[in-house]
Write a protein that holds these residues in place. Structure first.
Motif, mmCIF file in Angstrom:
data_model
loop_
_atom_site.group_PDB
_atom_site.id
_atom_site.type_symbol
_atom_site.label_atom_id
_atom_site.label_comp_id
_atom_site.label_asym_id
_atom_site.label_seq_id
_atom_site.Cartn_x
_atom_site.Cartn_y
_atom_site.Cartn_z
ATOM 1 N N LEU A 110 0.815 -1.222 0.000
ATOM 2 C CA LEU A 110 0.000 0.000 0.000
ATOM 3 C C LEU A 110 0.849 1.272 0.000
ATOM 4 O O LEU A 110 0.323 2.357 0.229
ATOM 5 N N MET A 111 2.152 1.153 -0.248
ATOM 6 C CA MET A 111 3.036 2.317 -0.310
ATOM 7 C C MET A 111 3.489 2.509 -1.755
ATOM 8 O O MET A 111 3.916 1.561 -2.403
ATOM 9 N N ASN A 112 3.374 3.747 -2.265
ATOM 10 C CA ASN A 112 3.809 4.020 -3.623
ATOM 11 C C ASN A 112 5.343 4.013 -3.693
ATOM 12 O O ASN A 112 6.012 4.746 -2.962
ATOM 13 N N THR A 113 5.887 3.192 -4.577
ATOM 14 C CA THR A 113 7.343 3.002 -4.673
ATOM 15 C C THR A 113 8.061 4.302 -5.019
ATOM 16 O O THR A 113 9.091 4.635 -4.414
ATOM 17 N N ASP A 114 7.567 5.037 -5.998
ATOM 18 C CA ASP A 114 8.248 6.263 -6.425
ATOM 19 C C ASP A 114 8.186 7.341 -5.343
ATOM 20 O O ASP A 114 9.162 8.076 -5.144
ATOM 21 N N TYR A 115 7.058 7.435 -4.649
ATOM 22 C CA TYR A 115 6.958 8.391 -3.538
ATOM 23 C C TYR A 115 8.015 8.057 -2.486
ATOM 24 O O TYR A 115 8.716 8.948 -1.986
ATOM 25 N N PHE A 116 8.125 6.775 -2.161
ATOM 26 C CA PHE A 116 9.070 6.358 -1.128
ATOM 27 C C PHE A 116 10.507 6.631 -1.559
ATOM 28 O O PHE A 116 11.340 7.054 -0.748
ATOM 29 N N TYR A 117 10.802 6.403 -2.842
ATOM 30 C CA TYR A 117 12.152 6.675 -3.341
ATOM 31 C C TYR A 117 12.490 8.156 -3.196
ATOM 32 O O TYR A 117 13.579 8.514 -2.717
ATOM 33 N N TYR A 118 11.585 9.017 -3.622
ATOM 34 C CA TYR A 118 11.833 10.456 -3.513
ATOM 35 C C TYR A 118 11.954 10.881 -2.052
ATOM 36 O O TYR A 118 12.771 11.746 -1.714
ATOM 37 N N LEU A 119 11.155 10.273 -1.196
ATOM 38 C CA LEU A 119 11.204 10.617 0.228
ATOM 39 C C LEU A 119 12.566 10.266 0.822
ATOM 40 O O LEU A 119 13.191 11.068 1.518
ATOM 41 N N LEU A 120 13.063 9.050 0.526
ATOM 42 C CA LEU A 120 14.379 8.653 1.041
ATOM 43 C C LEU A 120 15.508 9.477 0.427
ATOM 44 O O LEU A 120 16.571 9.621 1.030
ATOM 45 N N SER A 121 15.279 10.018 -0.769
ATOM 46 C CA SER A 121 16.305 10.827 -1.443
ATOM 47 C C SER A 121 16.327 12.262 -0.944
ATOM 48 O O SER A 121 17.249 13.016 -1.278
ATOM 49 N N SER A 122 15.334 12.647 -0.165
ATOM 50 C CA SER A 122 15.208 14.043 0.267
ATOM 51 C C SER A 122 16.140 14.352 1.424
ATOM 52 O O SER A 122 16.525 13.476 2.199
ATOM 53 N N SER A 123 16.505 15.616 1.534
ATOM 54 C CA SER A 123 17.355 16.039 2.654
ATOM 55 C C SER A 123 16.608 15.912 3.978
ATOM 56 O O SER A 123 17.243 15.785 5.027
ATOM 57 N N TYR A 124 15.267 15.907 3.941
ATOM 58 C CA TYR A 124 14.497 15.752 5.184
ATOM 59 C C TYR A 124 14.819 14.420 5.849
ATOM 60 O O TYR A 124 15.073 14.362 7.063
ATOM 61 N N VAL A 125 14.828 13.336 5.073
ATOM 62 C CA VAL A 125 15.157 12.024 5.634
ATOM 63 C C VAL A 125 16.672 11.875 5.781
ATOM 64 O O VAL A 125 17.158 11.365 6.797
ATOM 65 N N LYS A 126 17.427 12.328 4.786
ATOM 66 C CA LYS A 126 18.885 12.195 4.849
ATOM 67 C C LYS A 126 19.458 12.903 6.069
ATOM 68 O O LYS A 126 20.373 12.386 6.730
ATOM 69 N N ASN A 127 18.926 14.076 6.394
ATOM 70 C CA ASN A 127 19.406 14.805 7.578
ATOM 71 C C ASN A 127 19.141 14.023 8.859
ATOM 72 O O ASN A 127 19.939 14.065 9.809
#
Length: 446
Positions: A110-127
């Motif tokens: 139930l999780m969109n793969t592309d959304y999750f990829y962009y989320l993990l690629s963001s500085s919000y998660v990376k930070n």
């Protein structure tokens, strides 16, 4: 770490959203590497690079026995680097096995793969990963800490809309980056064209060029050999900079210093030098003062028929550099002898015209430098655009109008809270009925 999220969104930790498993490695790995047909994909950091989204191939394989000691990842699983290129996500397009420098992240259906990829690629998660990680130059993070990262989660419908908008916007960013990245090569070609025009009379439409032997107007001074014990790393009284190849070819500020007793090989900033030996033989430089090393030599014009500035333009021009390439011998370690200049010819304009040619070249190079500086500044801005777009996406700014127009897709059974409940139920079902893995199938074959 949390942020203000739009109404209707939810927040959840990574560990409560996806299944996180650390990779493992059979040791010693060399005992399990194989080229045999029954080998399985062994995924290493070197199989990926920055900006890559999918893992589509591996350079190495391991034996089925080695796979039993490792962690399987299937097509569609995510892997997250935990060393070297720390915190970068990739999506598996192939199945394989990962070592302990990776985490496997298994998404719920139930999780969109592309959304999750962009989320993990963001500085919000990376930070968040950076704050949780330990280590100096090479950071790493435990699975328990990875699971603590907080994720902003909209409804599934909105995840798909966000991923689609990011696909479109970031494709435009990449297109802009590609156009900007091509400009330095264009400017390099422009500078070479200017130099070629300058020394062939085309830049000034010269009618007074005289073809002459270059050796008639220049003299040479070889650099000097200084033994290693005489070279020191810091400036001292009675010492001068010792100018080596890297100080010119790489613009390195890593200088050695040698006694002034070697000052008979001293050069000034406006003197012209050429690399005599090695892979960069023929490189022409100036702008440094000090004692010249023996694998370099100085070329001086006579000052009566040929100026330093015009000589520098000629020596750096593609006309002379192409001549050198044809004449230089030595294979992997070519060497330039002074005798090589015996057959070199120069189209020599009058003294006054040399000055005009130099002025025009400098004006055109100044223009190219200005454009290059503007391109560099634009590249920095464009490089920041990706993270700027991702930040807007995960604050809900890209889909504000969409949420207003589609309230039924973000509320009730379609809400983010309802999505989290379904994800929780799916995870619990998986925990009670663990799916068979490829490890099991390998064990049967063994």
């Amino acid at each position: 770490m949390s942020q203000v999220i739009p109404e209707g969104w939810a927040e959840q930790t990574l560990g409560n959203t996806v299944i996180v498993e650390r990779g493992s490695s059979p040791r010693p790995i060399k005992n399990f590497q194989t080229d045999n047909s029954d080998g399985v994909n062994w995924i290493k950091i070197g199989d990926t690079k920055e900006g890559q989204k999918y893992v589509t191939s591996t350079k190495e394989k391991i034996t089925p026995e080695g796979a039993l000691k490792s962690r399987f990842v299937d097509v569609g699983d995510f892997i997250l680097s935990n060393s070297m290129s720390f915190g970068r996500p990739y999506i598996m397009k192939i199945s394989g096995y990962i070592h302990d420098g990776w985490f496997a992240l298994r998404l719920p259906s139930l999780m969109n793969t592309d959304y999750f990829y962009y989320l993990l690629s963001s500085s919000y998660v990376k930070n968040q990963f950076d704050l949780l990680a330990v280590g100096g130059v090479v950071k790493n993070i435990s699975g328990d800490l990875v699971k603590k990262a907080i994720l902003p989660l909209p409804s599934l419908a909105e995840q798909k809309v966000i991923a689609g908008k990011l696909d479109e916007l970031l494709a435009q960013v990449e297109s802009t980056k590609a156009r900007l990245d091509a400009i330095p090569a264009i400017l390099k070609s422009f500078r070479q064209s200017v130099l070629a025009a300058a020394v062939s009379g085309r830049l000034t439409d010269s009618k007074y060029l005289e073809l002459s032997g270059l050796k008639n107007y220049v003299s040479f001074k070889q650099g000097t050999q200084v033994s290693s014990p005489e070279q020191v790393d810091e400036q001292r009284e009675g010492y001068e900079k010792f100018l080596r190849i890297i100080n010119f070819t790489q613009k390195s500020n890593d200088f050695k210093y040698v006694p002034k007793s070697n000052s008979n090989r001293y050069i000034n900033e406006d003197d012209i030098v050429m690399v005599r030996y090695g892979a960069t033989s023929g490189f022409v430089g100036k702008g440094l003062s000090g004692v010249l090393a023996n694998n370099l030599f100085m070329i001086s014009p006579d000052g009566l028929n040929l100026t330093k500035d015009y000589l520098y333009i000629f020596l750096t021009s593609p006309i002379f550099q192409n001549y050198l390439k044809q004449m230089v011998k030595g294979g992997a370690m070519p060497a330039i002898s002074f005798k090589l200049f015996d057959d070199a010819e120069i189209e020599l304009p009058p003294f006054k015209e040399q000055a005009e040619i130099v002025r025009r070249v400098e004006d055109l190079f100044t223009l190219a430098d200005k454009i290059e500086a503007q391109v560099n500044a634009a590249q920095l801005r464009v490089n920041n655009l990706t993270q700027s777009m991702l930040a807007k996406a995960f604050r809900g700014e890209l889909t504000a109008d969409w949420r207003t127009a589609n309230p039924e897709l973000i509320s009730g059974e379609n809400s983010a809270e309802a999505l989290l409940e379904r994800i929780k139920a799916e995870r619990e079902a998986l925990a009670t009925k663990k799916k068979p893995t490829k490890k099991a199938s390998i064990r049967k074959k063994a």
